[in-house]
Design a protein around this motif. Structure first.
Motif, PDB file in Angstrom:
ATOM      1  N   VAL A 205      -4.031   5.017  -3.909  1.00  0.00           N
ATOM      2  CA  VAL A 205      -3.490   4.626  -2.610  1.00  0.00           C
ATOM      3  C   VAL A 205      -1.980   4.511  -2.738  1.00  0.00           C
ATOM      4  O   VAL A 205      -1.467   3.763  -3.581  1.00  0.00           O
ATOM      5  CB  VAL A 205      -4.089   3.294  -2.130  1.00  0.00           C
ATOM      6  CG1 VAL A 205      -3.492   2.902  -0.774  1.00  0.00           C
ATOM      7  CG2 VAL A 205      -5.609   3.385  -2.029  1.00  0.00           C
ATOM      8  N   SER A 206      -1.244   5.278  -1.921  1.00  0.00           N
ATOM      9  CA  SER A 206       0.215   5.262  -2.004  1.00  0.00           C
ATOM     10  C   SER A 206       0.771   4.077  -1.216  1.00  0.00           C
ATOM     11  O   SER A 206       0.036   3.340  -0.550  1.00  0.00           O
ATOM     12  CB  SER A 206       0.778   6.569  -1.450  1.00  0.00           C
ATOM     13  OG  SER A 206       0.721   6.567  -0.027  1.00  0.00           O
ATOM     14  N   GLY A 213      -3.398   4.535   8.709  1.00  0.00           N
ATOM     15  CA  GLY A 213      -3.966   5.409   7.698  1.00  0.00           C
ATOM     16  C   GLY A 213      -3.333   5.163   6.352  1.00  0.00           C
ATOM     17  O   GLY A 213      -2.385   4.381   6.214  1.00  0.00           O
ATOM     18  N   ALA A 214      -3.888   5.845   5.343  1.00  0.00           N
ATOM     19  CA  ALA A 214      -3.383   5.700   3.979  1.00  0.00           C
ATOM     20  C   ALA A 214      -3.302   7.070   3.325  1.00  0.00           C
ATOM     21  O   ALA A 214      -4.315   7.783   3.249  1.00  0.00           O
ATOM     22  CB  ALA A 214      -4.295   4.782   3.172  1.00  0.00           C
ATOM     23  N   GLN A 215      -2.107   7.434   2.863  1.00  0.00           N
ATOM     24  CA  GLN A 215      -1.975   8.673   2.099  1.00  0.00           C
ATOM     25  C   GLN A 215      -2.389   8.402   0.663  1.00  0.00           C
ATOM     26  O   GLN A 215      -2.029   7.375   0.078  1.00  0.00           O
ATOM     27  CB  GLN A 215      -0.538   9.184   2.134  1.00  0.00           C
ATOM     28  CG  GLN A 215      -0.344  10.470   1.339  1.00  0.00           C
ATOM     29  CD  GLN A 215       1.044  11.043   1.487  1.00  0.00           C
ATOM     30  OE1 GLN A 215       1.478  11.396   2.585  1.00  0.00           O
ATOM     31  NE2 GLN A 215       1.765  11.129   0.379  1.00  0.00           N
ATOM     32  N   LEU A 216      -3.155   9.331   0.094  1.00  0.00           N
ATOM     33  CA  LEU A 216      -3.619   9.205  -1.281  1.00  0.00           C
ATOM     34  C   LEU A 216      -2.816  10.145  -2.164  1.00  0.00           C
ATOM     35  O   LEU A 216      -2.605  11.313  -1.812  1.00  0.00           O
ATOM     36  CB  LEU A 216      -5.109   9.536  -1.371  1.00  0.00           C
ATOM     37  CG  LEU A 216      -6.044   8.763  -0.433  1.00  0.00           C
ATOM     38  CD1 LEU A 216      -7.486   9.166  -0.671  1.00  0.00           C
ATOM     39  CD2 LEU A 216      -5.865   7.254  -0.598  1.00  0.00           C
ATOM     40  N   TRP A 272     -15.230  -0.854   5.031  1.00  0.00           N
ATOM     41  CA  TRP A 272     -14.673  -2.177   4.740  1.00  0.00           C
ATOM     42  C   TRP A 272     -13.902  -2.167   3.421  1.00  0.00           C
ATOM     43  O   TRP A 272     -12.891  -2.866   3.284  1.00  0.00           O
ATOM     44  CB  TRP A 272     -15.766  -3.233   4.721  1.00  0.00           C
ATOM     45  CG  TRP A 272     -16.692  -3.204   3.536  1.00  0.00           C
ATOM     46  CD1 TRP A 272     -17.859  -2.500   3.421  1.00  0.00           C
ATOM     47  CD2 TRP A 272     -16.543  -3.919   2.305  1.00  0.00           C
ATOM     48  NE1 TRP A 272     -18.445  -2.716   2.203  1.00  0.00           N
ATOM     49  CE2 TRP A 272     -17.660  -3.595   1.496  1.00  0.00           C
ATOM     50  CE3 TRP A 272     -15.583  -4.807   1.806  1.00  0.00           C
ATOM     51  CZ2 TRP A 272     -17.843  -4.124   0.212  1.00  0.00           C
ATOM     52  CZ3 TRP A 272     -15.755  -5.337   0.530  1.00  0.00           C
ATOM     53  CH2 TRP A 272     -16.870  -4.993  -0.246  1.00  0.00           C
ATOM     54  N   ARG A 273     -14.359  -1.352   2.483  1.00  0.00           N
ATOM     55  CA  ARG A 273     -13.677  -1.272   1.192  1.00  0.00           C
ATOM     56  C   ARG A 273     -12.298  -0.627   1.331  1.00  0.00           C
ATOM     57  O   ARG A 273     -11.361  -0.987   0.619  1.00  0.00           O
ATOM     58  CB  ARG A 273     -14.542  -0.517   0.206  1.00  0.00           C
ATOM     59  CG  ARG A 273     -15.848  -1.235  -0.117  1.00  0.00           C
ATOM     60  CD  ARG A 273     -16.802  -0.339  -0.884  1.00  0.00           C
ATOM     61  NE  ARG A 273     -16.177   0.201  -2.071  1.00  0.00           N
ATOM     62  CZ  ARG A 273     -16.658   1.240  -2.748  1.00  0.00           C
ATOM     63  NH1 ARG A 273     -17.760   1.865  -2.322  1.00  0.00           N
ATOM     64  NH2 ARG A 273     -16.036   1.672  -3.829  1.00  0.00           N
ATOM     65  N   LEU A 274     -12.172   0.340   2.258  1.00  0.00           N
ATOM     66  CA  LEU A 274     -10.852   0.902   2.536  1.00  0.00           C
ATOM     67  C   LEU A 274      -9.922  -0.161   3.093  1.00  0.00           C
ATOM     68  O   LEU A 274      -8.726  -0.178   2.806  1.00  0.00           O
ATOM     69  CB  LEU A 274     -10.966   2.061   3.524  1.00  0.00           C
ATOM     70  CG  LEU A 274     -11.473   3.392   2.978  1.00  0.00           C
ATOM     71  CD1 LEU A 274     -11.668   4.387   4.112  1.00  0.00           C
ATOM     72  CD2 LEU A 274     -10.511   3.959   1.937  1.00  0.00           C
ATOM     73  N   GLY A 275     -10.462  -1.050   3.918  1.00  0.00           N
ATOM     74  CA  GLY A 275      -9.651  -2.125   4.479  1.00  0.00           C
ATOM     75  C   GLY A 275      -9.133  -3.081   3.432  1.00  0.00           C
ATOM     76  O   GLY A 275      -8.147  -3.795   3.661  1.00  0.00           O
ATOM     77  N   GLN A 276      -9.779  -3.124   2.258  1.00  0.00           N
ATOM     78  CA  GLN A 276      -9.352  -4.013   1.189  1.00  0.00           C
ATOM     79  C   GLN A 276      -8.575  -3.295   0.090  1.00  0.00           C
ATOM     80  O   GLN A 276      -8.127  -3.919  -0.870  1.00  0.00           O
ATOM     81  CB  GLN A 276     -10.577  -4.708   0.570  1.00  0.00           C
ATOM     82  CG  GLN A 276     -11.285  -5.662   1.510  1.00  0.00           C
ATOM     83  CD  GLN A 276     -10.417  -6.820   1.968  1.00  0.00           C
ATOM     84  OE1 GLN A 276      -9.323  -7.046   1.459  1.00  0.00           O
ATOM     85  NE2 GLN A 276     -10.893  -7.560   2.958  1.00  0.00           N
ATOM     86  N   ALA A 277      -8.414  -1.961   0.199  1.00  0.00           N
ATOM     87  CA  ALA A 277      -7.703  -1.201  -0.826  1.00  0.00           C
ATOM     88  C   ALA A 277      -6.199  -1.450  -0.736  1.00  0.00           C
ATOM     89  O   ALA A 277      -5.605  -1.376   0.347  1.00  0.00           O
ATOM     90  CB  ALA A 277      -8.000   0.285  -0.674  1.00  0.00           C
ATOM     91  N   ARG A 278      -5.580  -1.719  -1.865  1.00  0.00           N
ATOM     92  CA  ARG A 278      -4.150  -1.999  -1.928  1.00  0.00           C
ATOM     93  C   ARG A 278      -3.398  -0.788  -2.474  1.00  0.00           C
ATOM     94  O   ARG A 278      -3.976   0.025  -3.198  1.00  0.00           O
ATOM     95  CB  ARG A 278      -3.889  -3.184  -2.854  1.00  0.00           C
ATOM     96  CG  ARG A 278      -4.622  -4.441  -2.487  1.00  0.00           C
ATOM     97  CD  ARG A 278      -4.651  -5.444  -3.622  1.00  0.00           C
ATOM     98  NE  ARG A 278      -3.343  -5.986  -3.919  1.00  0.00           N
ATOM     99  CZ  ARG A 278      -3.070  -7.291  -3.990  1.00  0.00           C
ATOM    100  NH1 ARG A 278      -4.017  -8.173  -3.778  1.00  0.00           N
ATOM    101  NH2 ARG A 278      -1.870  -7.710  -4.284  1.00  0.00           N
ATOM    102  N   PRO A 279      -2.109  -0.650  -2.124  1.00  0.00           N
ATOM    103  CA  PRO A 279      -1.310   0.394  -2.766  1.00  0.00           C
ATOM    104  C   PRO A 279      -1.416   0.288  -4.288  1.00  0.00           C
ATOM    105  O   PRO A 279      -1.286  -0.796  -4.859  1.00  0.00           O
ATOM    106  CB  PRO A 279       0.104   0.100  -2.271  1.00  0.00           C
ATOM    107  CG  PRO A 279      -0.099  -0.544  -0.935  1.00  0.00           C
ATOM    108  CD  PRO A 279      -1.330  -1.389  -1.103  1.00  0.00           C
TER     109      PRO A 279
END
Length: 343
Positions: A205-206, A213-216, A272-279
């Motif tokens: 996760v960048s 959204g989240a760029q990977l 929900w796991r995406l919502g908890q993912a940190r950079p």
């Protein structure tokens, strides 16, 4: 005057979010809603609210606030954030009854990204298009369509006294395993090698990550023949791959349409796991079939029901219910002494 929650320190990006604003994407209006709907549902259950009722979504940093005008019940669930009430340590995943003048302090996340502060009865804030969810880019929903600020006074609906529930530590959600995805709807816009790269690589996760959204960051994914398509609808968890070849996961505040091909979509139970993912967090992706995704969705609903059923009532100001007492070995030393004497 009814009860209010007065914000002193608003945190990094704290907003009102509920289950989402549905039925308006055809007008270009984002669904928004909680980034971690699982934690939202559990926070609400702890205070006796419907699962999709609005709560304060906290991002990375917590907040401080004071109770005014009347008592309330609240609970904090989701990311691991330190909680104190009137300067005394308290716990997440547990409901508390607060009186006027009480002060809460929520610290930065030690693990995870977002936590949800639910209050029994919810917030007395007018809905926008049927939802309290805040979409800050368009300035709609929540409190004037923006993140909370110092000095905001959140009016509360109030709720009758109810049990103070807690979710035992052994039942608290934990993220594990790869993120499951359904390939498509435009996976044919990528080479077989590109799809294989997508499914076999670690992606990080960048710092280009927010509610939209989240760029990977990771190996580039090869397109078959260009990276433009006729714009079509975007769902939560859709994974676009622009011309630079790095995947972008679209989230709650996503645009309603997009013109980059979508290689896959993260299935609902894993959002929900995406919502908890940190950079900096590393993600691995795994393809499943539509039938497997449907089965996972049913299992996820069953898990939520089981967790709500596992909540126990905490009695007394210190929360010393029989269930809590029995979860600790209170007589271990006595038994050891008896064994020694007997020997």
């Amino acid at each position: 005057m009814g009860a209010h929650l007065v914000i002193e320190r608003p945190g990094l990006f704290s907003t009102l979010q509920d289950a989402g604003r549905f039925g308006y994407q055809r007008f270009g209006i984002s669904a928004s809603g909680a980034m971690d709907p699982f934690a939202l549902a559990l926070a609400n259950a702890l205070v006796g609210n419907p699962r999709g009722m609005a709560a304060v979504e906290l991002t990375m940093l917590g907040l401080s606030a004071t109770v005014e005008g009347g008592p309330l019940r609240l609970a904090l669930a989701g990311a691991d954030m330190a909680l104190t009430i009137d300067g005394r340590p308290a716990e997440g995943w547990r409901a508390y009854a607060l009186q006027p003048g009480a002060r809460i302090e929520i610290g930065p996340a030690r693990a995870g990204m977002r936590a949800y502060l639910a209050i029994a009865g919810g917030f007395a804030v007018p809905p926008t298009l049927g939802s309290l969810s805040t979409h800050s880019r368009s300035g709609i929903g929540g409190l004037e369509g923006r993140a909370l600020r110092a000095g905001d006074r959140l009016a509360l609906n109030g709720a009758p006294a109810g049990p103070l529930l807690a979710l035992p530590p052994s039942h608290r959600p934990a993220a594990r395993g790869p993120f499951r995805v359904l390939l498509g709807p435009q996976d044919d816009h990528f080479t077989p090698e590109g799809v294989a790269t997508f499914l076999s690589s670690d992606y990080r996760v960048s710092d280009k990550a927010d509610r939209m959204g989240a760029q990977l960051d990771g190996p580039q994914i090869a397109h078959r023949d260009g990276f433009n398509i006729v714009s079509d609808g975007i769902v939560n968890g859709a994974i676009q791959v622009p011309g630079h070849g790095r995947p972008v996961v679209l989230l709650a505040d996503r645009q309603t349409t997009g013109g980059y091909p979508k290689i896959a979509t993260v299935i609902g139970p894993d959002l929900w796991r995406l919502g908890q993912a940190r950079p900096g967090d590393v993600l691995r992706l795994s393809a499943v079939t539509a039938e497997e995704a449907e089965a996972a969705s049913r299992a996820h609903e069953a898990e939520l029901a089981a967790l709500i059923a596992a909540m126990v009532e905490e009695a007394g100001p210190a929360g010393l219910s029989s269930e809590r007492l029995l979860s600790h070995n209170l007589v271990g030393g006595v038994c050891s002494a008896l064994d020694t004497d007997h020997a």
